[in-house]
Enzyme design. Structure first.
Site, mmCIF file in Angstrom:
data_model
loop_
_atom_site.group_PDB
_atom_site.id
_atom_site.type_symbol
_atom_site.label_atom_id
_atom_site.label_comp_id
_atom_site.label_asym_id
_atom_site.label_seq_id
_atom_site.Cartn_x
_atom_site.Cartn_y
_atom_site.Cartn_z
ATOM 1 N N ARG A 32 0.848 -1.195 0.000
ATOM 2 C CA ARG A 32 0.000 0.000 0.000
ATOM 3 C C ARG A 32 0.879 1.238 0.000
ATOM 4 N NH1 ARG A 32 -4.723 0.448 4.341
ATOM 5 N NH2 ARG A 32 -2.972 0.710 5.748
ATOM 6 N N ASP A 88 4.903 -6.062 9.238
ATOM 7 C CA ASP A 88 5.992 -5.690 10.150
ATOM 8 C C ASP A 88 6.071 -6.647 11.339
ATOM 9 O OD1 ASP A 88 6.933 -3.598 8.667
ATOM 10 O OD2 ASP A 88 5.738 -2.073 9.701
ATOM 11 N N THR A 144 -1.405 7.459 -0.383
ATOM 12 C CA THR A 144 -2.679 7.333 -1.116
ATOM 13 C C THR A 144 -3.481 6.107 -0.658
ATOM 14 O OG1 THR A 144 -1.689 5.930 -2.813
ATOM 15 C CG2 THR A 144 -1.579 8.308 -3.174
ATOM 16 N N ASP A 190 0.508 -3.372 12.101
ATOM 17 C CA ASP A 190 0.952 -3.702 10.745
ATOM 18 C C ASP A 190 1.358 -5.172 10.704
ATOM 19 O OD1 ASP A 190 2.752 -4.119 8.465
ATOM 20 O OD2 ASP A 190 2.499 -1.978 8.153
HETATM 21 C C1 PRP Z 1 -1.105 -4.838 4.329
HETATM 22 C C2 PRP Z 1 -1.946 -6.092 4.424
HETATM 23 C C3 PRP Z 1 -2.772 -6.036 3.171
HETATM 24 C C4 PRP Z 1 -3.013 -4.552 3.031
HETATM 25 C C5 PRP Z 1 -4.400 -4.274 3.507
HETATM 26 O O1 PRP Z 1 -0.057 -5.015 3.472
HETATM 27 O O2 PRP Z 1 -1.184 -7.263 4.529
HETATM 28 O O3 PRP Z 1 -2.133 -6.553 2.030
HETATM 29 O O4 PRP Z 1 -2.063 -3.881 3.856
HETATM 30 O O5 PRP Z 1 -4.729 -2.955 3.299
HETATM 31 P P1 PRP Z 1 -5.847 -2.522 2.248
HETATM 32 O O6 PRP Z 1 -7.024 -3.396 2.474
HETATM 33 O O7 PRP Z 1 -6.106 -1.096 2.624
HETATM 34 O O8 PRP Z 1 -5.274 -2.649 0.873
HETATM 35 P P2 PRP Z 1 1.031 -3.877 3.185
HETATM 36 O O9 PRP Z 1 0.601 -3.027 2.053
HETATM 37 O O10 PRP Z 1 1.362 -3.164 4.467
HETATM 38 O O11 PRP Z 1 2.268 -4.697 2.657
HETATM 39 P P3 PRP Z 1 3.138 -5.835 3.387
HETATM 40 O O12 PRP Z 1 2.309 -7.080 3.457
HETATM 41 O O13 PRP Z 1 4.297 -5.972 2.452
HETATM 42 O O14 PRP Z 1 3.549 -5.336 4.741
HETATM 43 N N1 URA Z 2 -2.457 -3.352 6.930
HETATM 44 C C1 URA Z 2 -2.067 -3.837 8.122
HETATM 45 O O1 URA Z 2 -1.097 -4.593 8.202
HETATM 46 N N2 URA Z 2 -2.748 -3.469 9.216
HETATM 47 C C2 URA Z 2 -3.824 -2.663 9.161
HETATM 48 O O2 URA Z 2 -4.414 -2.380 10.207
HETATM 49 C C3 URA Z 2 -4.213 -2.167 7.907
HETATM 50 C C4 URA Z 2 -3.526 -2.537 6.803
#
Ligand code: PRP
Ligand code: URA
Length: 208
Positions: free
Chosen positions: A103, A202, A107, A199
């Site tokens: 994400r 993370d 945005t 997160d």
């Molecule tokens: C997180 C999560 C989803 C997304 C959800 O991933 O694992 O993929 O955010 O958010 P959304 O419904 O608003 O799209 P992130 O983009 O943080 O990437 P990561 O898994 O690499 O940490």
């Molecule tokens: N992605 C995450 O990992 N946690 C949240 O709460 C939202 C998006």
């Protein structure tokens, strides 16, 4: 549109530990894996069954089996990978596709960086895996890609969903079923789920 929330004291118990900010990476990953296994059982309640005849030690039996080749599992990188472990305990020969999305923090729009699916993806039922369904942007981008590839049946398996994320999927793709361990209260102004677990990526990879 089907929206299934696991409603069980053991799930609530496990979620309490998972959500706790003091829970470390090892335990966090174990819990995601356990809950994913249960989500997989729930999402295969309507599994396609094939006929088979086997021999028990006592007699011949006409029974049923699930052909794992009918399915594909698609974790959304990175955090979705943490669910694969639990899924493989239920479906050890599962075909796994990968989609890389992150994400954009300003945005909140998903940015794609990888896409590789198993062969004949169009003829498989696909379970998308991601612990968090927040705005739904990542889920929608994945569903769109899979539909473009001809996939007809899609289920979305997550640990925590926001009401906003569920609504956004429902609005665009009424045929996609959502399975989650908890539907939380709402999103905050930064697109994080409340109360949520922070997160997920993370916490799984110890990157913060
Ligand atoms: C997180 C999560 C989803 C997304 C959800 O991933 O694992 O993929 O955010 O958010 P959304 O419904 O608003 O799209 P992130 O983009 O943080 O990437 P990561 O898994 O690499 O940490
Ligand atoms: N992605 C995450 O990992 N946690 C949240 O709460 C939202 C998006």
């Amino acid at each position: 549109m089907k929206e299934i929330i696991l409603n069980h004291p053991m799930i609530t118990h496990k979620l309490s530990i998972l959500r706790d900010k003091n829970t470390g990476t090892k335990k966090f990953k174990e819990l995601i894996s356990e809950i994913s296994m249960i989500l997989c059982y729930e999402a295969t309640k309507d599994a396609i069954m094939h006929d088979i005849t086997i021999n028990t030690p006592l007699e011949k039996l006409k029974t049923k089996y699930i052909d794992e080749d009918d399915y594909a599992f698609v974790p959304i990188l990175r955090a979705g990978m943490s669910m694969v472990d639990g899924i493989l305990k239920v479906m050890p020969n599962a075909k796994i596709g990968h989609i890389g999305l992150y994400r954009n923090e300003e945005t909140l729009e998903p940015v794609e960086y990888y896409y590789k699916m198993p062969s004949n993806i169009e003829s498989r039922e696909v379970f998308i895996l991601d612990p968090m369904l927040a705005t739904g942007g990542s889920a929608l981008a994945t569903i769109k890609k899979l539909k473009k590839d001809g996939v007809k049946k899609i289920k979305f398996l997550c640990i925590i969903a926001s009401p906003e994320g569920i609504e956004n999927i429902k609005r665009e793709f009424d045929d996609v079923e959502i399975y989650c361990a908890s539907k939380d209260r709402c999103l905050n102004e930064k697109g994080y789920i409340l109360p949520g677990l922070g997160d997920a990526g993370d916490r799984v990879y110890g990157t913060k």
